[in-house]
Design an enzyme around this catalytic site. Structure first.
Site, short mmCIF file in Angstrom:
data_model
loop_
_atom_site.label_atom_id
_atom_site.label_comp_id
_atom_site.label_asym_id
_atom_site.label_seq_id
_atom_site.Cartn_x
_atom_site.Cartn_y
_atom_site.Cartn_z
N GLU A 35 -12.16 -20.91 -16.38
CA GLU A 35 -10.98 -20.29 -15.77
C GLU A 35 -9.75 -21.04 -16.24
OE1 GLU A 35 -10.31 -17.54 -13.65
OE2 GLU A 35 -8.26 -18.23 -14.01
N CYS A 48 -5.15 -9.66 -2.73
CA CYS A 48 -5.53 -9.28 -1.36
C CYS A 48 -5.14 -10.31 -0.30
CB CYS A 48 -7.05 -9.11 -1.28
SG CYS A 48 -7.84 -8.50 -2.75
N LYS A 51 -1.30 -11.11 0.02
CA LYS A 51 -0.69 -9.83 0.44
C LYS A 51 -0.92 -9.58 1.93
CE LYS A 51 -3.01 -6.56 0.89
NZ LYS A 51 -3.61 -5.80 -0.17
N TYR A 99 -13.05 -22.72 -2.88
CA TYR A 99 -13.73 -22.04 -3.99
C TYR A 99 -14.35 -23.06 -4.94
CZ TYR A 99 -13.13 -17.03 -3.69
OH TYR A 99 -13.27 -15.71 -3.35
N GLY A 175 3.50 4.31 -7.31
CA GLY A 175 3.16 5.01 -6.06
C GLY A 175 1.72 4.77 -5.66
N GLU A 181 2.12 -0.88 -0.41
CA GLU A 181 1.94 -2.10 0.40
C GLU A 181 3.18 -2.98 0.36
OE1 GLU A 181 -1.74 -3.89 -0.93
OE2 GLU A 181 -2.93 -2.62 0.40
N ARG A 198 7.11 8.47 -9.94
CA ARG A 198 7.28 9.64 -10.80
C ARG A 198 6.70 10.92 -10.21
NH1 ARG A 198 3.14 7.88 -15.71
NH2 ARG A 198 1.24 7.74 -14.47
N GLY A 261 0.13 -0.12 -12.06
CA GLY A 261 -1.25 -0.19 -12.49
C GLY A 261 -1.61 -1.50 -13.15
N ASP A 302 -12.91 -5.59 -12.37
CA ASP A 302 -11.80 -4.69 -12.75
C ASP A 302 -11.89 -4.25 -14.21
OD1 ASP A 302 -10.82 -5.14 -10.27
OD2 ASP A 302 -8.91 -6.00 -10.89
N ALA A 341 -9.06 0.21 2.21
CA ALA A 341 -7.88 0.25 3.07
C ALA A 341 -6.65 0.00 2.23
CB ALA A 341 -7.98 -0.81 4.16
N HIS A 436 -13.03 3.54 25.73
CA HIS A 436 -11.79 4.02 26.33
C HIS A 436 -10.99 2.89 26.95
CE1 HIS A 436 -9.22 7.12 27.97
NE2 HIS A 436 -9.29 6.52 29.14
N GLU A 441 -11.54 6.15 19.74
CA GLU A 441 -12.43 7.08 20.45
C GLU A 441 -12.21 8.53 20.00
OE1 GLU A 441 -11.84 7.61 24.76
OE2 GLU A 441 -9.89 6.65 24.53
P1 NDP Z 1 -2.56 2.09 -8.98
O1 NDP Z 1 -3.37 2.55 -10.09
O2 NDP Z 1 -3.06 2.21 -7.58
O3 NDP Z 1 -1.13 2.79 -9.03
C1 NDP Z 1 -0.35 2.74 -10.17
C2 NDP Z 1 0.89 3.56 -9.92
O4 NDP Z 1 1.78 3.40 -11.01
C3 NDP Z 1 0.59 5.04 -9.79
O5 NDP Z 1 1.41 5.57 -8.78
C4 NDP Z 1 0.97 5.59 -11.16
O6 NDP Z 1 1.45 6.90 -11.12
C5 NDP Z 1 2.11 4.67 -11.55
N1 NDP Z 1 2.24 4.54 -12.99
C6 NDP Z 1 1.26 4.26 -13.89
N2 NDP Z 1 1.75 4.21 -15.13
C7 NDP Z 1 3.07 4.47 -15.03
C8 NDP Z 1 4.12 4.59 -15.98
N3 NDP Z 1 3.90 4.43 -17.29
N4 NDP Z 1 5.36 4.87 -15.53
C9 NDP Z 1 5.60 5.06 -14.22
N5 NDP Z 1 4.64 4.97 -13.27
C10 NDP Z 1 3.38 4.68 -13.67
O7 NDP Z 1 -2.20 0.58 -9.35
P2 NDP Z 1 -1.58 -0.62 -8.54
O8 NDP Z 1 -0.83 -1.39 -9.55
O9 NDP Z 1 -0.89 -0.17 -7.32
O10 NDP Z 1 -2.87 -1.42 -8.10
C11 NDP Z 1 -3.92 -1.70 -9.02
C12 NDP Z 1 -5.24 -1.60 -8.35
O11 NDP Z 1 -5.44 -2.75 -7.55
C13 NDP Z 1 -5.40 -0.42 -7.40
O12 NDP Z 1 -5.80 0.73 -8.06
C14 NDP Z 1 -6.44 -0.91 -6.45
O13 NDP Z 1 -7.71 -0.59 -6.94
C15 NDP Z 1 -6.24 -2.41 -6.43
N6 NDP Z 1 -5.57 -2.80 -5.19
C16 NDP Z 1 -6.25 -2.65 -4.02
C17 NDP Z 1 -5.66 -2.97 -2.82
C18 NDP Z 1 -6.40 -2.78 -1.55
O14 NDP Z 1 -7.62 -2.66 -1.60
N7 NDP Z 1 -5.72 -2.72 -0.41
C19 NDP Z 1 -4.30 -3.49 -2.76
C20 NDP Z 1 -3.66 -3.59 -4.05
C21 NDP Z 1 -4.30 -3.25 -5.21
P3 NDP Z 1 0.48 8.18 -11.12
O15 NDP Z 1 -0.11 8.26 -9.76
O16 NDP Z 1 1.42 9.31 -11.41
O17 NDP Z 1 -0.50 7.94 -12.20
#
Ligand code: NDP
Length: 452
Positions: A35, A48, A51, A99, A175, A181, A198, A261, A302, A341, A436, A441
């Site tokens: 690592e 996680c 956050k 860890y 989004g 979050e 978008r 993403g 991942d 969640a 209750h 419930e």
């Molecule tokens: P997500 O894949 O959840 O969301 C990415 C967002 O970015 C989407 O809304 C996507 O839009 C948008 N996007 C992607 N590419 C572009 C671009 N080129 N221009 C503009 N917008 C773009 O990724 P996150 O980064 O939010 O999180 C990554 C992953 O980490 C999650 O998928 C999840 O699995 C994990 N995670 C889990 C959590 C939990 O369990 N509570 C908390 C945080 C992360 P569109 O929808 O239009 O594709």
């Protein structure tokens, strides 16, 4: 005597890598783990865990406001970012120590540095070569930032936790999970918060009713939703960052978080040395036993393109180690009905299919849905509402989806996840006595069909 330094050499000490290393080592396998940055991985260091701590911090704002209706007089609350940031840093340091002790305690050799694969059975770290019968790539994912002029002014979830100053004006781009979050977190902590996405509503892929409900709640909490637009440029000004949007508007803020993403973390990993290629999302293809196209190299977490969730990586690690070293009947990872969640405010907890997905899978379904003001919000005057929804396959009466938006939805849906995984029916839910008075419930008292 083995001709290799290790039986298993794991690259990446995140959730999946650490679990695989420890589990294998406790079975007498000689394991090394490499690592270079985050012992414990994204989840513990910049994901996680921190956050959730920040999410707790943000919830206090609502708690203070709610207290008045219950008779409390609370002095004007003030938030001090450095206290939260530094307490979080100390807690993460403590977890890093745990860890490392867990790894060493189970006999895993820790190797600090960036691992580069040289051959199907060797990895170079800091000029030294380590050999192993099998390699496991568990390097996880890395935030992706889209290209536009000024994109270098964005930060990612790697940097957000350690900001030197609290951003009074905060903008998150995206989004998905991370976007909603952190919008809730910074909004709760008192920042003017914008979410630029978008699409027409955040959280693509979730149940549509959940998306509508969450969008409404987040917006009622004060997050400014800038939907259907993209960032075209960011310009650094004396007073802040000027974010230009595709709809012609500009917003000036202090911090822009790109939550657009995550891609496979494979930079300088040496995949080309063994002929392995990733797809455009940086994901590595594996078979059902997590083996890549090189028979001695495995990958999980991942990086392999499944749900990017810590519990999924942990489960994959357990399956892999079982299959490689137990000598027992091989197991297969089951990706169905994974509860998850989203810790936006209010939280989302979900397991199984959304209504739209269920309609595609089953010829007939029944939907039971209710939204209500939770009891806690009565005296406080808090306008926040809760949504609960069950999706039932009509032919078998099985509950195939459960969605909750409300306080501690993740805590609630973990239990429902067992019921859905076990294939329990709506009749089983109905036969369960409610607790209750709780919000939960509702899930065992929803008798009236909403639609089918
Ligand atoms: P997500 O894949 O959840 O969301 C990415 C967002 O970015 C989407 O809304 C996507 O839009 C948008 N996007 C992607 N590419 C572009 C671009 N080129 N221009 C503009 N917008 C773009 O990724 P996150 O980064 O939010 O999180 C990554 C992953 O980490 C999650 O998928 C999840 O699995 C994990 N995670 C889990 C959590 C939990 O369990 N509570 C908390 C945080 C992360 P569109 O929808 O239009 O594709």
């Amino acid at each position: 005597m083995s001709k290799f330094d290790f039986d298993l050499l794991v690259i990446g000490a995140g959730s999946g890598g650490v679990r695989a290393a420890r589990t294998a080592a406790t079975q007498g396998i000689k394991v090394g783990i490499i690592e270079d940055r985050y012992w414990g991985g994204t989840c513990v260091n910049v994901g996680c865990v921190p956050k959730k701590l920040y999410s707790y911090a943000a919830h206090f704002a609502e708690d203070f406001a709610d207290a008045a209706g219950y008779g409390w007089t609370v002095a004007k609350p003030e938030f001090h970012w450095p206290t939260l940031r530094d307490n979080r840093a100390a807690e993460i340091l403590r977890l890093n120590g745990i860890y490392n002790r867990l790894l060493e305690g189970s006999g895993v050799q820790r190797i600090e540095g960036r691992g580069k694969i040289l051959t199907p059975t060797s990895v170079e770290v800091g000029g030294k070569t380590y050999t192993a019968e099998r390699l496991l790539i568990a390097t996880g994912s890395w935030p992706f930032i889209p290209e536009f002029p000024g994109a270098e002014h964005c930060i990612t979830s790697n940097e957000i936790f350690d900001l030197p100053d609290f951003p009074k004006r905060f903008l998150v781009y995206g989004g998905g999970y991370i976007a909603v979050e952190f919008a809730s977190i910074f909004n709760g902590l008192g920042a003017e918060t914008h979410l630029v996405y978008r699409g027409e509503k955040p959280l693509r892929g979730f149940d549509e009713e959940v998306r509508d409900f969450v969008q409404n709640e987040i917006s009622n909490h004060g997050v400014k939703l800038e939907l259907g637009c993209q960032i075209t440029a960011i310009e650094k000004q004396a007073t802040g960052l000027l974010v230009k949007l595709s709809d012609g508007r500009s917003i000036e803020v202090d911090t822009v978080l790109s939550a657009t993403g995550r891609r496979g973390n494979v930079e300088n990993l040496g995949l080309e040395n063994v002929g392995l290629e990733v797809n455009e999302s940086g994901e590595l293809a594996v078979d059902s036993n997590f083996c890549t196209q090189v028979p001695s190299i495995y990958a999980l977490g991942d990086l392999i393109g499944g749900p990017q969730l810590t519990p999924v990586a942990l489960a994959e690690a357990m399956v892999l180690v079982h299959n490689l070293y137990s000598g027992k009947e091989p197991r297969k990872m089951d990706y169905k009905n994974i509860p998850t969640a989203v810790f936006c405010h209010p939280n989302i907890g979900t397991v199984g299919l959304g209504e739209e997905e269920a309609r595609k899978v089953y010829p007939a379904i029944r939907v039971y849905s209710t939204s209500f003001k939770p009891m806690r919000n009565t005296l406080s005057g808090n306008p926040g509402r809760t949504l609960m929804k069950l999706i039932v396959e009509d032919a078998t009466d099985k509950v195939v989806g459960c969605h909750v938006v409300g306080a501690d939805a993740g805590e609630l849906v973990q239990g429902i996840g067992i019921a859905v995984k076990a294939g329990l029916t709506k009749a089983d839910f109905d036969a369960t006595i409610g607790i209750h008075p709780t919000s939960a419930e509702e899930l065992v008292t929803m008798r009236t069909l909403t639609r089918n």
